[in-house]
Design a protein around this motif. Structure first.
Motif, PDB file in Angstrom:
ATOM      1  N   GLN A 120       3.242   7.670   4.374  1.00  0.00           N
ATOM      2  CA  GLN A 120       2.445   6.529   4.845  1.00  0.00           C
ATOM      3  C   GLN A 120       3.311   5.515   5.589  1.00  0.00           C
ATOM      4  O   GLN A 120       2.978   5.088   6.697  1.00  0.00           O
TER       5      GLN A 120
ATOM      6  N   LEU B 159      -2.199  11.959   1.146  1.00  0.00           N
ATOM      7  CA  LEU B 159      -0.910  12.362   0.596  1.00  0.00           C
ATOM      8  C   LEU B 159       0.049  11.180   0.485  1.00  0.00           C
ATOM      9  O   LEU B 159       0.977  11.205  -0.345  1.00  0.00           O
TER      10      LEU B 159
ATOM     11  N   LEU C 260      -0.594   8.447  -0.802  1.00  0.00           N
ATOM     12  CA  LEU C 260      -0.758   7.882  -2.140  1.00  0.00           C
ATOM     13  C   LEU C 260       0.195   8.526  -3.136  1.00  0.00           C
ATOM     14  O   LEU C 260       0.575   7.919  -4.139  1.00  0.00           O
ATOM     15  N   VAL C 261       0.563   9.791  -2.848  1.00  0.00           N
ATOM     16  CA  VAL C 261       1.484  10.526  -3.729  1.00  0.00           C
ATOM     17  C   VAL C 261       2.915  10.394  -3.245  1.00  0.00           C
ATOM     18  O   VAL C 261       3.836  10.126  -4.027  1.00  0.00           O
ATOM     19  N   TRP C 262       3.118  10.597  -1.956  1.00  0.00           N
ATOM     20  CA  TRP C 262       4.450  10.482  -1.339  1.00  0.00           C
ATOM     21  C   TRP C 262       4.426   9.320  -0.342  1.00  0.00           C
ATOM     22  O   TRP C 262       3.998   9.479   0.810  1.00  0.00           O
TER      23      TRP C 262
END
Length: 655
Positions: A367, A359, A361-363
């Motif tokens: 991370q 996730l 990578l999207v939000w």
């Protein structure tokens, strides 16, 4: 002259000799050059030969050290990939992240879950909150670099200490041989480690890791040996009766029985490793230690305190986790069934790691903690010190001048005015009175080593600074320990303050002290007192709590007032523990004095620091061993005094 009047008489004679300093020949004040041995040149030549010419036949020492560095570098790089860098392709700005490192959410939840497993939900929430603090205050990346070093240094230190401790348990002769080496490892100042390690392994995180391991391993060795020797003989006998081999008895009986005590050793390795991170940053460790060191160089109090508090947060989290795991180590595991049923929390954490990684990578905020959400206290700490300087400069300067004029400088002049043969004779006599011939010979030999090294004046300056700092720490710590032992609420508050002082890295003390008092001996003394105060408080409180209540009740029945109970029963009975606390205070003071070389002292610590900056291996090692010599003299004399106190009180002769 009776034994009771001996030392007061010698003290009076010392004052007379110091007053007659102007009439003394030069050779009596400082050892003449004819007595000096060029030890630094010998050690430097030996190190050059070791690196450039020494060989094991198939390979040279230099090749061996490089191979060892490569063996350590691989797991360290793996830890950095996991926590900091991820898997990337390319270098610099062209680098492309193929697999990101563990997200801040994943690490925080994983550490919190470990806390729940180790003790309960409250510990899990506390540990999670401390890691959340690292993210919120913008210290996450530096903290993960430090954690990567700890993740590698601690297992190496634990395993090395375990092996040496088991060997010492199995072989008393090996124990006797390694004991002086452990004494040196624990008393040689940390800066002195860096000089030969830098020479052998070069500049970089691997050399810093090795320095950390050397500094942190000795307690694990000693605790392992003590834990194995403390196992009841019946357990060992039972293992023999059922037919266990020596290896089976060790692996399946003795080590599991000693596991709770061994976990205490693990805790000590963790805390000492964290204490070393700033010093190791001088040879390439990076992380929070480098941030604190950089702030100290720039006198940026806000950045220094914030990075120091981040180290404290990391230290408290790891300390509480290791303590809880130590208690849990002695409990049986009640879970049954398959691995999946027995480890649901582990599976949940692994699922969270995978989910946040995908996730993220999207939000991206899943991370990496978003910059917009970070807080900072740098301005607060800087403004606080600035405000204190503006509003209380006259009072602070008056106090500094008073202490320098009426306490520090008179003691310094007195010690430097004493003839060196007289000082050597006094130390040797103290050894004779407390430990007879063996201790007297040790004190004489170590004192003459200081003479031969040509560092007598620096050694006396170290004794002056350390002595004054220890006296102040004991005068403050003794009443605090009494208060902590006599009042439960005060004990909790004082314990919390002491915990904080113990987990703050040593360099952090220098920043506010220098900002308030500038460089010099007063700043050094203040930092040393704050750093070395904890043992004086803890051992005093522990000794007073350990006094049998029957003795206190007997004193009360006889009509003693509370003050009489304290001064005539509790404190005399607690004296051995108090002396051991003084011993530990001296050890911490000596280790901190080397670091205070950065604020302008002119003692042995300064010699070690200068050697480090010049990469002068010989001078650094010789000055470091001189500090160790002072530490060993103090340690042996106080330990012998504590043993005599125990014997007088009928508590046995072991210190």
């Amino acid at each position: 002259m009776t034994a009771r009047l001996l030392w007061p008489g010698l003290a009076a004679l010392s004052l007379i000799l110091a007053a007659l300093v102007a009439q003394m020949p030069g050779w009596a004040l400082l050892p003449p050059a004819a007595l000096h041995l060029d030890m630094a040149a010998w050690v430097s030549a030996a190190m050059v030969w070791l690196v450039e010419q020494a060989t094991f036949g198939l390979f040279t020492v230099k090749q061996a050290t490089r191979a060892l560095a490569a063996m350590i570098e691989w797991p360290y790089e793996a830890a950095r990939v996991l926590l900091v860098d991820g898997i990337t392709e390319g270098r610099g700005r062209k680098a492309v992240t193929l697999v990101p490192p563990l997200s801040w959410i994943a690490v925080t939840v994983a550490m919190g879950t470990l806390g729940v497993y180790a003790r309960n939900l409250w510990l899990g929430l506390g540990v999670g909150a401390l890691f959340l603090y690292l993210a919120v205050f913008g210290q996450w990346e530096s903290a993960m670099i430090t954690l990567a070093s700890i993740v590698i240094a601690v297992p190496i230190g634990v395993m090395g200490g375990l092996v040496l401790g088991v060997a010492a348990y199995l072989s008393p002769r090996f124990d006797r041989l390694q004991s002086p080496v452990l004494d040196l490892m624990q008393t040689v100042p940390t800066f002195a480690y860096l000089v030969p390690i830098l020479f052998l392994f070069g500049f970089g995180p691997v050399a810093a890791l090795l320095a950390t391991v050397i500094y942190a391993m000795p307690p694990m060795v000693r605790i392992t040996t003590l834990a194995l020797r403390s196992i009841p003989p019946e357990i060992n006998d039972f293992a023999r009766m059922v037919g266990c081999t020596g290896w089976q008895r060790l692996r399946k009986v003795l080590l599991p029985a000693a596991l709770p005590d061994l976990m205490v050793g693990v805790n000590q390795v963790i805390m000492l490793s964290l204490n070393m991170v700033i010093i190791a940053s001088m040879i390439g460790a990076g992380g929070l230690g480098f941030d604190v060191l950089n702030a100290l160089r720039r006198l940026d109090i806000g950045a220094g305190v914030e990075a120091g508090l981040a180290i404290t947060a990391l230290a408290v989290a790891l300390d509480r986790l290791s303590q809880a795991l130590a208690l849990r180590a002695g409990l049986p595991d009640a879970a049954t069934g398959s691995w999946i049923k027995r480890h649901p929390k582990t599976l949940a954490v692994l699922a969270l790691v995978l989910a946040t990684g995908l996730l993220g990578l999207v939000w991206p905020w899943l991370q990496t903690y978003p910059k917009a959400g970070e807080l900072s206290t740098k301005a607060f700490w800087s403004d606080l010190v600035k405000s204190i300087n503006i509003n209380y400069f006259d009072q602070l300067e008056a106090w500094r001048t008073f202490v320098l004029t009426y306490m520090l400088l008179p003691v310094k002049r007195f010690l430097l005015a004493l003839p060196w043969p007289w000082v050597v004779a006094l130390v040797t006599l103290a050894g004779w009175q407390l430990g007879r011939a063996r201790l007297a010979a040790l004190c004489l030999g170590l004192s003459l080593f200081l003479v031969a090294a040509g560092l007598w004046e620096q050694a006396m300056t170290t004794v002056y600074l350390c002595g004054v700092s220890v006296v102040v720490a004991v005068l403050v710590g003794l009443p605090l320990g009494v208060l902590a032992a006599s009042n439960a609420t005060a004990g909790k508050v004082i314990g919390g303050v002491i915990d904080t002082l113990q987990t703050l890295p040593s360099f952090v003390y220098l920043i506010p002290v220098v900002m308030l008092f500038r460089v010099g001996d007063f700043s050094a003394m203040t930092a040393v007192v704050l750093y070395a105060l904890a043992p004086a408080v803890r051992y005093t409180a522990h000794g007073l709590r350990a006094v049998p209540e029957e003795l206190v009740e007997a004193g009360t029945v006889c009509g003693c007032t509370p003050w009489q109970v304290l001064t005539r029963i509790r404190l005399p009975m607690a004296l051995p523990d108090i002396l051991l606390g003084v011993n530990q205070t001296i050890m911490l003071a000596l280790s901190m004095l080397v670091i205070t070389a950065l604020v302008g002292t002119r003692d042995l610590g300064q010699e070690v620091y200068i050697a480090l900056t010049r990469a002068d291996t010989g001078a650094g090692i010789v000055a470091g061993v001189c500090v160790a010599a002072l530490a060993i003299i103090a340690d042996r004399l106080i330990a012998a005094g504590a043993a005599q106190a125990r014997a007088r009180l009928g508590m046995g002769g072991d210190a």
